[in-house]
Design an enzyme around this catalytic site. Structure first.
Site, mmCIF file in Angstrom:
data_model
loop_
_atom_site.group_PDB
_atom_site.id
_atom_site.type_symbol
_atom_site.label_atom_id
_atom_site.label_comp_id
_atom_site.label_asym_id
_atom_site.label_seq_id
_atom_site.Cartn_x
_atom_site.Cartn_y
_atom_site.Cartn_z
ATOM 1 N N THR A 52 -12.418 -0.065 -2.463
ATOM 2 C CA THR A 52 -12.592 -1.452 -2.027
ATOM 3 C C THR A 52 -13.455 -1.509 -0.764
ATOM 4 O O THR A 52 -13.611 -0.502 -0.076
ATOM 5 C CB THR A 52 -11.230 -2.090 -1.697
ATOM 6 O OG1 THR A 52 -10.667 -1.372 -0.594
ATOM 7 C CG2 THR A 52 -10.279 -2.024 -2.871
ATOM 8 N N LYS A 100 2.684 -2.785 6.064
ATOM 9 C CA LYS A 100 2.980 -2.655 4.636
ATOM 10 C C LYS A 100 4.419 -2.177 4.426
ATOM 11 O O LYS A 100 5.088 -2.572 3.476
ATOM 12 C CB LYS A 100 1.983 -1.691 3.973
ATOM 13 C CG LYS A 100 0.538 -2.166 4.044
ATOM 14 C CD LYS A 100 0.321 -3.425 3.207
ATOM 15 C CE LYS A 100 -1.115 -3.903 3.217
ATOM 16 N NZ LYS A 100 -1.329 -5.065 2.360
ATOM 17 N N SER A 145 0.844 -1.201 0.000
ATOM 18 C CA SER A 145 0.000 0.000 0.000
ATOM 19 C C SER A 145 0.870 1.238 0.000
ATOM 20 O O SER A 145 1.936 1.266 0.632
ATOM 21 C CB SER A 145 -0.870 0.003 1.247
ATOM 22 O OG SER A 145 -1.409 1.296 1.465
ATOM 23 N N TYR A 178 -1.668 -0.729 10.008
ATOM 24 C CA TYR A 178 -1.766 -1.201 8.626
ATOM 25 C C TYR A 178 -0.530 -0.753 7.830
ATOM 26 O O TYR A 178 0.147 -1.562 7.208
ATOM 27 C CB TYR A 178 -3.037 -0.620 8.012
ATOM 28 C CG TYR A 178 -3.353 -1.076 6.613
ATOM 29 C CD1 TYR A 178 -4.032 -2.270 6.395
ATOM 30 C CD2 TYR A 178 -2.989 -0.301 5.521
ATOM 31 C CE1 TYR A 178 -4.341 -2.676 5.105
ATOM 32 C CE2 TYR A 178 -3.296 -0.703 4.232
ATOM 33 C CZ TYR A 178 -3.974 -1.892 4.029
ATOM 34 O OH TYR A 178 -4.273 -2.300 2.759
#
Lengths: 320, 167
Positions: free
Chosen positions: A241, A210, A180, A206
């Protein structure tokens, strides 16, 4: 393929501006520029087995469908079999000639990943590629069955364990880590991979996981190169998404008109699996072009930190 | 406190600015050689071979250890016209893909890292050298950073020639 200098300059401006580059605008402009890397041949993956994790939603569905369109036998690896079954039926309806297969695996649980790899490895003598697409953004700090922080478990530990277990089948094949652009804002936290210090933030957890993927990729790529396996990490851009809808509703409400659709977000993953010759290993990609791992100097990891993170990963994933 | 670098921040010497995350002068180069990974690893993991491939090294001898993690080397180098002695220690040795040595003396801490991967019938090698300076020597960091590209080119040329000779 070499691209003319003005094209490269424009591409870089798009990339650094984030908003232009990561949205649907960036992809469309890039696709129209000369030197856009060619699509894989229409039958590039005919008769080849490809695994896609997190295949029951968002980018995973689009990745599976994109690979099926290139002729691959696509193995949808999902946590929720009921949901996965519905997705399989959906894809089969749109592409009646697609060869699809459903498998259950919880990528966040190392024991389940080993169980799954054992089963899939026993059945498939050769696997052309794994796209490690499964992702989570836990709203509260959570731990996997093995005690790893959950984003780190799903995005880093699980994919590494799965790839390691399937190395014999993957010989000469490819591995794609779906990363990401969020990682650009985070430095490698080798001192705290479990996120025990400071206040937990879902987006930070998160992005740290990544970042960990991207920092460990070159070392993993070296290790896997011995079996002729090519490894890549890619950044899908900003796609609309279910993950974004659920975890970043405000971001989505502002950017929605220019967010990419799932197929646009999956484009580089599909290209990395299908293009010939295989792309150089150990690199970070976005929109079919190799990108830098850092935009700001403050996220650059020192070698001591990288060594420390590698030691953590070797332990967590049981790399001997 | 972290200095608020924007995306378009100019490349100023942040490593000398107090209170800022100490980013160290670092150089990374990737090149290919006709030698296979095992041969590259075996040659480079014995750091006394720096006498052959590192233009700055005047002498390098193994002081203790068996070549694996914990092996210590005494390296005498000439750098920007000055001769200094640096103690190198092997901290990672994963045959045939990863070698990591730390170098240290009163004024200097450094890392030499080699990533080796299979590439056709030969190898692709990524060499990273990271430098950090202690005390008054830290003011040399910008000079070192400016000199690094030239140093890297010379080093890589030598290294590659010696590795190709192993094939």
């Amino acid at each position: 393929m070499s691209r003319p200098l003005p094209v490269r300059a424009l591409d870089t401006v798009l990339d650094r501006s984030l908003v232009l580059g990561y949205t649907t605008i960036g992809l469309r402009v890039r696709q129209a520029l000369p030197g856009w890397p060619a699509d894989p041949a229409p039958d590039a993956l005919a008769g080849r087995d490809v695994l896609v994790t997190g295949a029951s939603s968002g980018l995973g569905i689009a990745t599976a469908e994109g690979l099926a369109a290139l002729g691959a036998r696509v193995h949808l690896v999902v946590r929720d079999e009921a949901k996965g079954g519905r997705v399989l039926d959906e894809i089969a309806r749109r592409r009646p000639d697609a060869e699809l297969r459903l498998w259950r695996c919880d990528v966040g649980d190392v024991d389940d990943v080993r169980r799954f790899a054992g089963e899939v490895g026993a059945e498939l003598p050769a696997i052309h590629a794994i796209v490690h697409n499964a992702g989570v953004m836990p709203p509260e700090r959570a731990e996997s069955a093995q005690g790893h922080e959950l984003s780190m478990a799903v995005h880093v530990v699980g994919p590494v364990v799965m790839t390691e277990a399937l190395r014999p089948q993957l010989e000469g094949g490819r591995v794609v880590l779906v990363s990401s652009g969020g990682m650009y804002g985070q430095a490698l936290r080798a001192d705290d991979p479990a996120y025990r210090r400071g206040t937990y933030s879902p987006t930070t957890a998160y992005a740290r996981s990544k970042r960990m993927q991207v920092e460990m990729l070159p070392l993993l790529a070296d290790r896997w190169s011995l079996g002729g396996i090519t490894a890549a990490a890619m950044h899908p851009g900003w796609a609309d998404t279910p993950g974004v809808k659920e975890s970043l509703p405000r971001f989505r409400s502002i950017t929605r008109p220019v967010l990419r659709d799932d197929a646009q977000g999956a484009d580089t993953s599909v290209w990395l699996v299908g293009t010939e010759p295989p792309p150089a290993t150990g690199r970070f990609w976005h929109d079919r072009v190799r990108r830098l791992a850092h935009i700001v100097p403050t996220t650059r990891a020192g070698e001591a930190d990288r060594a420390r993170a590698w030691a953590w990963l070797e332990e967590a994933a049981g790399l001997g | 406190m972290r200095r608020p670098y924007g995306v378009w921040a100019p490349p100023v010497a942040w490593w000398t600015t107090p209170g800022v995350m100490p980013v160290k002068p670092t150089v990374t180069r990737t090149f290919t050689t006709t030698a296979p990974p095992e041969a590259v690893y075996d040659y480079l993991c014995d750091f006394s071979h720096a006498e052959e491939w590192d233009p700055g090294t005047l002498s390098c001898e193994r002081v203790s250890g068996d070549g694996g993690v914990g092996t210590v080397y005494r390296n005498v180098s000439s750098f920007l016209g000055r001769t200094s002695e640096i103690t190198y220690t092997t901290v990672e040795a994963e045959r045939p893909t990863r070698i990591h040595l730390t170098g240290t003396n009163e004024q200097f801490d450094g890392h030499d890292v080699l990533g080796i991967r299979s590439h056709g019938t030969g190898s692709e090698v990524t060499y990273t050298a990271e430098f950090s300076f202690k005390g008054a020597a830290r003011f040399a960091a910008p000079v070192v950073a400016a000199y690094l590209p030239l140093l890297a080119r010379r080093t890589i040329d030598e290294l590659r020639a010696h590795l190709d000779g192993l094939a």
